[in-house]
Motif scaffolding. Structure first.
Motif, PDB file in Angstrom:
ATOM      1  N   SER A   1       0.821  -1.217   0.000  1.00  0.00           N
ATOM      2  CA  SER A   1       0.000   0.000   0.000  1.00  0.00           C
ATOM      3  C   SER A   1       0.851   1.261   0.000  1.00  0.00           C
ATOM      4  CB  SER A   1      -0.895   0.025   1.250  1.00  0.00           C
ATOM      5  OG  SER A   1      -1.646  -1.155   1.371  1.00  0.00           O
ATOM      6  N   ALA A   2       2.171   1.116  -0.056  1.00  0.00           N
ATOM      7  CA  ALA A   2       3.077   2.262   0.101  1.00  0.00           C
ATOM      8  C   ALA A   2       2.879   3.281  -1.017  1.00  0.00           C
ATOM      9  CB  ALA A   2       4.529   1.779   0.125  1.00  0.00           C
ATOM     10  N   GLY A   3       3.183   4.539  -0.682  1.00  0.00           N
ATOM     11  CA  GLY A   3       3.105   5.606  -1.675  1.00  0.00           C
ATOM     12  C   GLY A   3       1.672   5.772  -2.148  1.00  0.00           C
TER      13      GLY A   3
ATOM     14  N   ASP B   1      -0.138   7.135   1.379  1.00  0.00           N
ATOM     15  CA  ASP B   1      -1.208   8.131   1.398  1.00  0.00           C
ATOM     16  C   ASP B   1      -2.554   7.466   1.659  1.00  0.00           C
ATOM     17  OD1 ASP B   1       0.532  10.171   1.029  1.00  0.00           O
ATOM     18  OD2 ASP B   1      -0.203  10.791  -0.939  1.00  0.00           O
ATOM     19  N   GLY B   2      -2.769   6.297   1.052  1.00  0.00           N
ATOM     20  CA  GLY B   2      -4.049   5.616   1.218  1.00  0.00           C
ATOM     21  C   GLY B   2      -4.289   5.212   2.667  1.00  0.00           C
ATOM     22  N   GLN B   3      -3.264   4.598   3.305  1.00  0.00           N
ATOM     23  CA  GLN B   3      -3.440   4.165   4.688  1.00  0.00           C
ATOM     24  C   GLN B   3      -3.517   5.359   5.640  1.00  0.00           C
ATOM     25  OE1 GLN B   3      -0.549   1.041   5.508  1.00  0.00           O
ATOM     26  NE2 GLN B   3      -1.799  -0.473   4.420  1.00  0.00           N
TER      27      GLN B   3
ATOM     28  N   LYS C   1      13.181   0.617  -3.174  1.00  0.00           N
ATOM     29  CA  LYS C   1      12.584  -0.536  -3.871  1.00  0.00           C
ATOM     30  C   LYS C   1      11.092  -0.617  -3.575  1.00  0.00           C
ATOM     31  CE  LYS C   1      12.336  -3.576  -6.603  1.00  0.00           C
ATOM     32  NZ  LYS C   1      12.629  -3.154  -7.981  1.00  0.00           N
ATOM     33  N   VAL C   2      10.712  -0.397  -2.317  1.00  0.00           N
ATOM     34  CA  VAL C   2       9.295  -0.440  -1.936  1.00  0.00           C
ATOM     35  C   VAL C   2       8.498   0.585  -2.733  1.00  0.00           C
ATOM     36  CG1 VAL C   2       7.682   0.093  -0.047  1.00  0.00           C
ATOM     37  CG2 VAL C   2       9.668  -1.403   0.353  1.00  0.00           C
ATOM     38  N   PHE C   3       9.120   1.756  -2.987  1.00  0.00           N
ATOM     39  CA  PHE C   3       8.425   2.804  -3.725  1.00  0.00           C
ATOM     40  C   PHE C   3       8.619   2.670  -5.238  1.00  0.00           C
ATOM     41  CE2 PHE C   3       8.318   4.436   0.559  1.00  0.00           C
ATOM     42  CZ  PHE C   3       7.036   4.946   0.630  1.00  0.00           C
ATOM     43  N   GLY C   4       9.179   1.525  -5.679  1.00  0.00           N
ATOM     44  CA  GLY C   4       9.157   1.205  -7.099  1.00  0.00           C
ATOM     45  C   GLY C   4      10.427   1.509  -7.870  1.00  0.00           C
TER      46      GLY C   4
END
Lengths: 505, 505
Positions: free
Chosen positions: A142-144, A271-273, B107-110
């Motif tokens: 769910s990041a970013g 942002d979503g969480q 990496k988590v943010f792509g």
């Protein structure tokens, strides 16, 4: 070997006396018959049945004689969740995968989830059917901006659905929330006092510090009790119109409290969480009109224009979908607010503003007035543009102070905040003009001095961008409850210098 | 309160006797001075310094008197990593964030990561500087195709760099690997015997079962010792040309063994991490020519054409970039191979094929011959197309059996696999023609019967797609080491029916 089918053996339920934070863990002996027959190993997810109660937990395996072969010992979180009777016996077997495991997997692989899938996920979060590893996967996936607007709304709706929800009857219910990252920005007690003094309902729940040196609940707690349950909170609001209580005991959007246990250490913004967390708590609290304080600055939570726009749009979308009136108040997030950073030090600032003291921090007063004005102007039936005047009226007259003290009394009694026994000044390493201030370093120093665990610990500074300092002049004062903690913070003050000094122009 | 600065207090290092799998955990009392002065709470990441040694671990907090206030107790994994002297004292403080935390976040943010970032990540994995939550985030952020080809190669290179690497001198070094998911597909001991009997070098390391009822190492272990260290493995290969040992003691690509602790419970496929895992172990083992057995079927690991193509392309890219000759042998993954599922039952099948027994499973023999042929045809200097004939020659002549027995002797001595004391037939619930077989359910039933923990446990079936059965006719035979485990598996056989019956045409 027994001829009894494995899985039918019962184990005595005991208390391990180990705090694993919110993750339920159970301890069984390596040579226990159930471990052997079921093929359990460390980290196996197991299910305990005790009478009609069920608990899903992670197994740790005891390899010495500190645990009996006929025993299953529970961590503090597991003990609280299962709440067993004395002499309870448990059947222990492999946990079935959580019913939302498929939805979690789909999200990890990039799918969009719907209302039903988020509800299943959040229900499994609540019942601790998802392991911490699975929660970490959910947070990572769910990041970013990986939740879109519709998903953010679905998650918010699910988080409301699994908790309690307050109904205040007719009329507007106001609230405010700061997305954070600005040390000393303790406007909430002042805003609640002003708005309630003007006759509005404002049932405010606040958090304790997660990674900061003080949460609003920590600051409020040095002046009045905050750990009220839902019934007590309702009595305060019915009597005084407003409250400032800790959210942890009222269980509005409780899934959020569980997700925090992995969000905090991972610290991946989503942002979503974030939106689901904030808005689910507001809607569950029965709010109808909410003002979001959004400080924007390089070392605040929201770092720039693009981030502010994106977060604001998402907040507005979900609020609209769920029928909540939402306002966003952007503010300067480049430097701290008030003088104190730490629970009691911030409480002193709050009281000075409410008491119209000569040395009250002007920036805190102005911010609290601006936020109150914006919130008042949002309320139905008010004449737009009159909010500031009305807010200033009750603050200057002492009506806001009287309301604050009355709220404190209703919550269990007002007390003057204490002061730390030990202080030390940190001198300027050079002369110059302050070009920038690092909020994160200020927060870190206040924490090193003991905040929020030691409520009077933290630091004070009146310096702001543009001020000039002379080498050796005190830049801030550290406050601590022991000489050891004072020395510890002082030791780090040089390497964590929060003030960026430039040439004097 | 002491006037000593916190962080200078030393705690006695003791052993907690708790197995937390590979995650290092330390236990401290809630009221211990260090916990209080440092503001530690459950799940805090802490750093222990004992002399020149350092350990990063997760804190669990003891709330009763089972632990002293002057004590820090270590989980089994933490104890092994720190390996403290008797009466050791530890300084305990907050762990600094891992140096690769920024790369993980990216990496988590792509973001795409480069060689240096993957090396930093894998080094931190090795030194347990990343928590299990962070490992879960890394696995999640790598799921599916989220590592591109270049990243897959970078990760593979990093995983090789942090472990040992074997050098066999000149000449080809052959190897094979099955991507898995097919119960009973135990071709490795036969292929190694055939290839080594023909004079090639084939130093095979295998894993124990992770989620399956038997790994090659588990099956081999019922016939010969497999837990050899690197020096012993080298002696076997120098003497016999081949070996079949457990990879866990030789520490080739050891980071992979750590990542497995979160990959296993999460079970998110990642093509990038799968390729890095397989190829890093092969290259570290000094292999020059590797054949990948890739069974494709709806209940195998690789479920269809698109997945097979994608995984094959990625394997070929990384192999090419790292100078490894790679062949891919696709095979039917729609049903099990051989008759037995479980360590000893599969060993019996392997021995029957090597002994050219009249009742040897033909499908296992044919698969082993096809894989041997493909591998032999890859080897430099061989005449393409002659592999099958050469493989069949040494299998039929008994030379492969002799080589296998010689390898077992070199590893510590051959033994005949035992048989389980308790068996039960599972009857067909109806008459019909077998339309499909669910490999995952077959594996699950074998595990419920006790495999691989109980080495003789598992199940046997000779049924294949297209066979017809009469209601009440035995479809499979369960094997268990106790009546309890037998009853347990039998109880689940009805709900976990692996055979899909259709109309008899």
């Amino acid at each position: 070997m027994t001829t009894q089918a494995p899985g039918h053996t019962r184990l005595r339920v005991t208390r391990a006396g180990i705090d694993t934070y919110q993750q339920p863990v159970v301890y069984m002996h390596r040579d226990c018959e159930v471990c052997r027959s079921e093929g359990f190993a460390a980290m196996t997810r197991v299910r305990l049945d005790v009478g009609a109660r069920t608990l899903v937990a992670t197994l740790n395996v005891v390899v010495d004689d500190r645990l009996g072969l006929d025993e299953v010992a529970l961590s503090e979180a597991a003990w609280t969740l299962l709440d067993p009777m004395p002499d309870a016996l448990a059947r222990v077997r492999h946990a079935e995968p959580a019913s939302s495991a498929g939805a979690l997997r789909a999200k990890v692989f990039g799918a969009r989830l719907d209302d039903a899938q988020y509800l299943a996920l959040v229900q499994d979060v609540m019942e601790s059917r998802l392991s911490d590893l699975e929660l970490a996967a959910f947070v990572t996936a769910s990041a970013g901006d990986r939740l879109d607007n519709a998903e953010t709304t679905s998650l918010t709706r699910a988080m409301i659905a699994v908790g309690q929800r307050l109904d205040w009857g007719d009329g507007p219910v106001l609230d405010k929330h700061c997305v954070g990252g600005l040390p000393g920005n303790r406007t909430t007690p002042i805003v609640v006092a002003i708005v309630a003094a003007l006759g509005y309902r404002i049932p405010k729940t606040s958090s304790r510090a997660i990674t900061s040196p003080a949460g609003t609940a920590d600051t409020m707690e040095v002046m009045a009790p905050v750990a009220l349950d839902l019934a007590a909170m309702r009595r305060v609001v019915e009597r005084e119109g407003g409250c400032i209580v800790w959210g942890g005991n009222v269980r509005l959007s409780p899934a959020d409290d569980i997700l925090i246990r992995v969000q905090r250490p991972l610290d991946f913004d989503s942002d979503g969480q974030l939106v689901a967390s904030v808005l689910s708590k507001k809607i569950a609290a029965g709010s109808t009109h909410v003002l979001i304080d959004m400080p924007v600055g390089p070392t605040a939570k929201v770092r720039g224009e693009a981030a502010a726009h994106s977060l604001g749009t998402r907040l507005a979308h979900t609020a609209g979908a769920l029928g909540l009136q939402l306002g966003i108040h952007r503010s300067d997030g480049s430097q701290p607010v008030g003088r104190g950073i730490g629970p009691a030090l911030e409480a002193h600032d709050v009281l000075k503003v409410l008491r119209n003291a000569a040395d009250a921090p002007a920036d805190l007063r102005e911010r609290a007035l601006a936020l109150s004005a914006a919130l008042l102007d949002m309320a139905p039936g008010s004449n737009a543009g009159t909010g500031l005047e009305r807010a200033r009226g009750v603050l200057d007259s002492g009506a806001a102070l009287a309301k604050f003290l009355a709220i404190c009394e209703a919550q269990g009694g007002f007390r003057e905040p204490p002061r730390a026994a030990f202080t030390a000044d940190v001198p300027a390493p050079a002369s110059g003009r302050i070009a920038a201030i690092d909020n994160r370093r200020l927060a870190k120093l206040a924490k090193l001095a003991g905040a929020p665990t030691s409520p009077t610990a933290g630091l004070e500074t009146g310096l702001r961008i543009g001020d000039t300092v002379e080498r050796g002049q005190p830049m801030m004062t550290l406050h601590a409850e022991s000489p050891g903690e004072l020395a510890y913070a002082l030791e780090h003050a040089a390497t964590l210098q929060p003030f960026v000094l430039g040439e004097v122009p």
